[in-house]
Scaffold this motif. Structure first.
Motif, PDB file in Angstrom:
ATOM      1  N   UNK A   3      37.092  46.937  53.067  1.00 55.00           N
ATOM      2  CA  UNK A   3      37.136  46.876  51.596  1.00 55.00           C
ATOM      3  C   UNK A   3      37.060  45.427  51.196  1.00 55.00           C
ATOM      4  N   UNK A   4      36.249  45.110  50.219  1.00 48.92           N
ATOM      5  CA  UNK A   4      36.170  43.717  49.802  1.00 48.92           C
ATOM      6  C   UNK A   4      36.730  43.513  48.407  1.00 48.92           C
ATOM      7  N   UNK A   5      37.039  42.278  48.088  1.00 45.03           N
ATOM      8  CA  UNK A   5      37.459  41.906  46.734  1.00 45.03           C
ATOM      9  C   UNK A   5      38.798  42.467  46.311  1.00 45.03           C
ATOM     10  N   UNK A   6      39.728  42.646  47.245  1.00 44.77           N
ATOM     11  CA  UNK A   6      40.990  43.250  46.823  1.00 44.77           C
ATOM     12  C   UNK A   6      42.035  42.248  46.352  1.00 44.77           C
ATOM     13  N   UNK A   7      41.851  40.971  46.661  1.00 43.38           N
ATOM     14  CA  UNK A   7      42.805  39.969  46.174  1.00 43.38           C
ATOM     15  C   UNK A   7      42.069  39.130  45.130  1.00 43.38           C
ATOM     16  N   UNK A   8      42.334  39.405  43.840  1.00 42.75           N
ATOM     17  CA  UNK A   8      41.531  38.741  42.802  1.00 42.75           C
ATOM     18  C   UNK A   8      41.748  37.240  42.758  1.00 42.75           C
ATOM     19  N   UNK A   9      42.951  36.787  43.088  1.00 41.61           N
ATOM     20  CA  UNK A   9      43.208  35.348  43.010  1.00 41.61           C
ATOM     21  C   UNK A   9      42.451  34.556  44.065  1.00 41.61           C
ATOM     22  N   UNK A  10      42.056  35.252  45.135  1.00 34.63           N
ATOM     23  CA  UNK A  10      41.303  34.550  46.169  1.00 34.63           C
ATOM     24  C   UNK A  10      39.846  34.515  45.755  1.00 34.63           C
ATOM     25  N   UNK A  11      39.134  33.504  46.220  1.00 35.79           N
ATOM     26  CA  UNK A  11      37.707  33.415  45.891  1.00 35.79           C
ATOM     27  C   UNK A  11      36.940  34.532  46.583  1.00 35.79           C
ATOM     28  N   UNK A  12      37.480  34.965  47.709  1.00 39.20           N
ATOM     29  CA  UNK A  12      36.855  36.082  48.412  1.00 39.20           C
ATOM     30  C   UNK A  12      37.919  36.756  49.239  1.00 39.20           C
ATOM     31  N   UNK A  13      37.771  38.039  49.498  1.00 41.85           N
ATOM     32  CA  UNK A  13      38.777  38.715  50.322  1.00 41.85           C
ATOM     33  C   UNK A  13      38.195  39.981  50.921  1.00 41.85           C
ATOM     34  N   UNK A  14      38.815  40.414  52.013  1.00 44.78           N
ATOM     35  CA  UNK A  14      38.390  41.666  52.628  1.00 44.78           C
ATOM     36  C   UNK A  14      39.526  42.215  53.451  1.00 44.78           C
ATOM     37  N   UNK A  15      39.597  43.524  53.495  1.00 47.59           N
ATOM     38  CA  UNK A  15      40.632  44.181  54.282  1.00 47.59           C
ATOM     39  C   UNK A  15      39.924  45.093  55.266  1.00 47.59           C
ATOM     40  N   UNK A  16      40.272  44.915  56.560  1.00 46.43           N
ATOM     41  CA  UNK A  16      39.624  45.717  57.591  1.00 46.43           C
ATOM     42  C   UNK A  16      40.647  46.627  58.246  1.00 46.43           C
ATOM     43  N   UNK A  17      40.260  47.889  58.397  1.00 41.48           N
ATOM     44  CA  UNK A  17      41.072  48.817  59.172  1.00 41.48           C
ATOM     45  C   UNK A  17      40.244  49.195  60.384  1.00 41.48           C
ATOM     46  N   UNK A  18      40.774  48.863  61.561  1.00 41.61           N
ATOM     47  CA  UNK A  18      40.084  49.189  62.806  1.00 41.61           C
ATOM     48  C   UNK A  18      41.048  50.098  63.541  1.00 41.61           C
ATOM     49  N   UNK A  19      40.841  51.416  63.417  1.00 37.72           N
ATOM     50  CA  UNK A  19      41.864  52.345  63.872  1.00 37.72           C
ATOM     51  C   UNK A  19      43.082  52.053  63.021  1.00 37.72           C
ATOM     52  N   UNK A  20      44.239  51.763  63.643  1.00 36.12           N
ATOM     53  CA  UNK A  20      45.426  51.449  62.837  1.00 36.12           C
ATOM     54  C   UNK A  20      45.660  49.945  62.712  1.00 36.12           C
ATOM     55  N   UNK A  21      44.799  49.151  63.359  1.00 39.65           N
ATOM     56  CA  UNK A  21      44.942  47.707  63.210  1.00 39.65           C
ATOM     57  C   UNK A  21      44.472  47.337  61.814  1.00 39.65           C
ATOM     58  N   UNK A  22      45.285  46.548  61.133  1.00 40.14           N
ATOM     59  CA  UNK A  22      44.923  46.172  59.777  1.00 40.14           C
ATOM     60  C   UNK A  22      44.950  44.667  59.627  1.00 40.14           C
ATOM     61  N   UNK A  23      43.844  44.105  59.166  1.00 42.42           N
ATOM     62  CA  UNK A  23      43.758  42.662  58.976  1.00 42.42           C
ATOM     63  C   UNK A  23      43.211  42.372  57.588  1.00 42.42           C
ATOM     64  N   UNK A  24      43.846  41.432  56.928  1.00 42.53           N
ATOM     65  CA  UNK A  24      43.409  41.010  55.597  1.00 42.53           C
ATOM     66  C   UNK A  24      42.928  39.571  55.707  1.00 42.53           C
ATOM     67  N   UNK A  25      41.769  39.269  55.149  1.00 43.32           N
ATOM     68  CA  UNK A  25      41.326  37.874  55.150  1.00 43.32           C
ATOM     69  C   UNK A  25      41.059  37.449  53.721  1.00 43.32           C
ATOM     70  N   UNK A  26      41.470  36.239  53.410  1.00 45.54           N
ATOM     71  CA  UNK A  26      41.226  35.722  52.063  1.00 45.54           C
ATOM     72  C   UNK A  26      40.588  34.359  52.176  1.00 45.54           C
ATOM     73  N   UNK A  27      39.680  34.064  51.250  1.00 50.97           N
ATOM     74  CA  UNK A  27      39.091  32.731  51.271  1.00 50.97           C
ATOM     75  C   UNK A  27      39.503  31.984  50.017  1.00 50.97           C
ATOM     76  N   UNK A  28      39.706  30.693  50.178  1.00 53.95           N
ATOM     77  CA  UNK A  28      39.973  29.835  49.039  1.00 53.95           C
ATOM     78  C   UNK A  28      38.952  28.717  49.115  1.00 53.95           C
TER      79      UNK A  28
END
Lengths: 236, 263, 244
Positions: B37-62
């Motif tokens: 899923x992309x764009x979930x953190x509006x304050x960040x210039x960019x963001x994405x949330x990945x679910x790989x099975x139950x592993x969950x990682x969020x990345x945000x760019x500033x």
């Protein structure tokens, strides 16, 4: 069934020593019918057993070993002793004191203090506990005089010699009493400083040339020469 | 909940894999289900949330303005950081980044940097003085294995989602102008991680497989099927044949994934 | 500021330092150079000057890190501030943290960790002068330091890097080739068991080029392994020759 090295040839860890139905002895390991060296040392074969006499190794305690150690810490019911091993050794107060131990009254540092040297026997040791020492046998206990030498533990057998030939020769030539700790620590007590020095020289020579042959003769020769020199110096 | 895996389960996993099967029913080279899923953190210039099975990682760019490095005056700066936050796993402890989070960040960074996913020259505003500095922060939220691939996907997806303000030089000064521009991302590197269990290589190990494996190897593949980063991890080893096998499989899997994600 | 060289490798395949693509830099190794460490080794490879020391097996401090069933291996890769062109801060950088980890993971498979439970083996590597390929030279020296300490090992790990410079796959990158080349593949090997214990890569390589680089690196490793063995035996061979 080949062996790729001759006896007394030097091998390094990972060298393939033999292939086939051999038994992996000390300082070797077997994988897929091949025997490899696991330490730097000299190849030794005895029937089907292939081993390596390590040129350098540290001491791992074994129950029954005589060791010489230094008291590192005085605890409340015993002492921690440095026996030059990866594990600290424990000497319990109850082992040393001939009467029942009273923690409130007895000050252990009066019996053995930090820095004291002791000759002890390893009473027990296994993978899950630190080695336990005992001094409850004749000849064991606190050391009050003499010289201490440290050599790599794998060379102690060389100092002993075949059937004790080397060590008896040194004791005879120097007139010293020598206690060999299997942990590589040696205690030399002689009548004079010079005689102790002679013994020290002999042991250093064995340490440096342990991997060569004809050593007993050379050490005997050296001792005789040095003794002669000392006599000369005295007479001048 | 204990993080120690029982010997019985270890054996079970290893025995199944020997026969070419996995405990969760996957083939040896299958990925778990992936959701991005992309764009979930509006304050960040960019963001994405990945679910790989139950592993969950969020990345945000500033995106910030800064000075370029002295040896690359015409290039913008990209920096990747990773946090293994304590809530993600009983084995993560609070504190400064440890060797695992530093290694993770550097592997993700290499995949992006070496594939030249971002043309850093396009990030230059005033040569030698002002450039865009892109911070990519990878935040692991739940650890169920294969943090590397999940983080690499999250970082790339966040970059693809990143919008930057526009600047121009007016009268010798850098001034903000209106509008936004999409961060120019030229390549879509995909990292494929293998675990070695027994003599087999499995793609996308989940947590329990990671507890059984004796080594792992990750390979980042660019859009043209070239390898741009590799990292072996763990205290085991690989044979040269296994390495080549992994490289071929990584190339195929990256292609499949890229197609699936539309990258 | 150094000027960038025109070409890293010329039409005849000769590199900046005169080497052919598959040639190693000159290597010199000395073992047992530090009197306090249980084992030590010093390596010079090209302009790299690296010192490695091993302390152990010894008591684990802090105690809570001690492992019940095996030895704990700890590794520290560190660069001296004066080792590189621009002074490097003595504080551990992220790169040093990562390299400490991968170096440890390259050595661990070779050591019989289970033999000495509840102990630690601490390995320290100090890069005194850096010239590309420091992690590989560090591993080569560290493995010798561990062998010199008398720690039982399956094999002596050896490491070497290959890479790509302009369009040629080359062996043992020096500093300029590392910085300006298009790929770097450091690799560590247990030569007798044909087991790769370290593999990293950055740059861009096709599958075929990668295969070439790996095979070149393995070849380089085997040559360096022979030098390692000789240097480990060196002080004992000398004495033996004197006697004969």
């Amino acid at each position: 069934m080949p062996i790729f090295f001759e006896t007394r040839q030097i091998v390094t860890p990972g060298d393939l020593i033999a292939e086939g139905e051999y038994v992996a002895g000390e300082n070797t390991y077997k994988e897929n019918e091949k025997i490899y060296a696991s330490r730097l040392g000299l190849v030794e074969t005895e029937n089907k057993k292939v081993s390596v006499v390590a040129l350098k190794a540290f001491y791992i305690p074994k129950a029954g070993d005589i060791v010489i150690g230094t008291v590192a810490e005085v605890g409340f019911n015993g002492w921690t002793v440095d026996i030059n091993a990866p594990y600290p050794a424990i000497l319990r107060a109850g082992d040393v004191l001939s009467r029942p131990f009273r923690p409130q009254k007895d000050d252990l540092s009066q019996v053995l203090d930090m820095g004291d040297l002791i000759v002890a026997k390893v009473a027990s040791y296994d993978r899950t506990h630190d080695p336990q020492l005992t001094v409850g046998e004749p000849g064991l206990g606190k050391i009050t005089r003499g010289q201490i030498l440290r050599i790599t533990p794998t060379k102690i057998p060389r100092v002993i010699g075949r059937k004790g030939s080397m060590i008896s020769m040194i004791k005879q030539e120097t007139g010293c009493n020598i206690i060999l700790g299997l942990n590589g620590v040696i205690l030399i007590t002689g009548k004079t400083l010079e005689s102790e020095q002679l013994a020290v020289m002999a042991i250093h020579k064995i340490d440096e040339e342990s991997h060569t042959s004809g050593l007993t003769d050379r050490v005997t020769q050296m001792l005789k020469e040095e003794k002669a020199k000392m006599e000369e110096n005295k007479n001048e | 909940m204990s993080s120690v895996i029982t010997k019985v389960k270890q054996k079970q996993i290893a025995q199944l894999i020997e026969k070419g099967k996995r405990l969760d029913g996957r083939e040896l080279t299958d990925y778990r289900e992936i959701t991005i899923e992309q764009g979930i953190i509006e304050r960040a210039e960019g963001s994405a949330r990945v679910l790989l099975g139950k592993t969950e990682v969020l990345a945000g760019t500033k995106v910030e303005l800064g000075e370029p490095f002295s040896d690359t005056p015409n290039e913008g700066v990209l920096t990747v950081n990773a946090e293994l936050v304590p809530l993600a796993s009983p084995t993560f402890e609070p504190g400064p980044p440890d060797e695992n989070s530093i290694e993770l960040a550097r592997i993700v960074d290499r995949g992006i940097r070496e594939s030249k996913a971002i043309d850093t020259e396009k990030l230059c505003i005033e040569p030698g003085k002002k450039v865009f500095v892109i911070f990519v922060d990878v935040y692991v939220l739940n650890h169920d294995g294969n943090l590397i691939d999940a983080s690499a996907l999250a970082a790339t997806a966040a970059l693809l989602n990143t919008k930057m303000s526009k600047y121009q030089i007016e009268e010798g000064e850098v001034k903000l102008t209106s509008g936004y521009t999409q961060l120019p991302v030229k390549k879509h590197p995909i990292t494929v991680t293998f675990a070695k269990i027994g003599n087999k290589l499995v793609v996308d190990p989940w947590l329990e497989e990671e507890q059984v494996m004796d080594a792992r190897i990750s390979m980042a593949i660019d859009d043209d099927g070239n390898i741009c980063a590799i990292q072996k991890g763990g205290s085991g080893y690989f044979t040269p044949e296994q390495i080549q096998e992994a490289a071929k499989t990584a190339k195929e899997k990256a292609k499949q994934l890229r197609k699936k994600l539309g990258w | 500021m150094n000027d960038k060289p025109e070409k890293l490798i010329d039409k005849k395949g000769v590199r900046l330092d005169g080497r052919k693509p598959d040639e190693l830099r000159p290597i010199k190794i000395d073992v047992g150079v530090l009197s306090n460490a249980d084992g030590s080794a010093y390596i010079e490879q090209g302009k790299n000057k690296i010192l490695a020391a091993a302390y152990g097996p010894r008591e684990v401090h802090p105690k809570h890190l001690s492992l019940q069933d095996r030895m704990l291996l700890r590794c520290r890769y560190h660069m001296a501030p004066f080792s590189v062109q621009e002074r490097k801060s003595p504080a551990p950088s992220r790169r040093e943290v990562e390299l400490s980890k991968v170096i440890r993971e390259s050595l661990e498979p070779s050591i019989f960790m289970e033999y000495y439970p509840r102990t630690a083996l601490d390995v320290f590597v100090e890069v005194l002068q850096a010239d590309g390929g420091t992690r590989c030279a560090s591993i080569t020296a560290a493995a010798l330091a561990i062998a010199d300490a008398g720690i039982p090992m399956r094999d002596i790990v050896v490491a070497c890097a290959a890479g790509k410079v302009e369009d040629t796959v080359v062996l043992d990158l020096m500093d300029e080739e590392d910085k300006l080349g298009s790929a770097d593949v450091p690799l560590a090997l247990m030569p007798n068991l044909n087991a790769v214990t370290l593999l990293q890569m950055d740059g861009i390589l096709t599958l075929e080029e990668f295969e070439q680089a790996v095979s070149l690196a393995i070849g380089g490793c085997k040559k360096i392994s022979a030098i390692q063995k000789e240097s480990l035996k060196a002080k004992y061979i000398d004495v033996k020759e004197v006697e004969e």
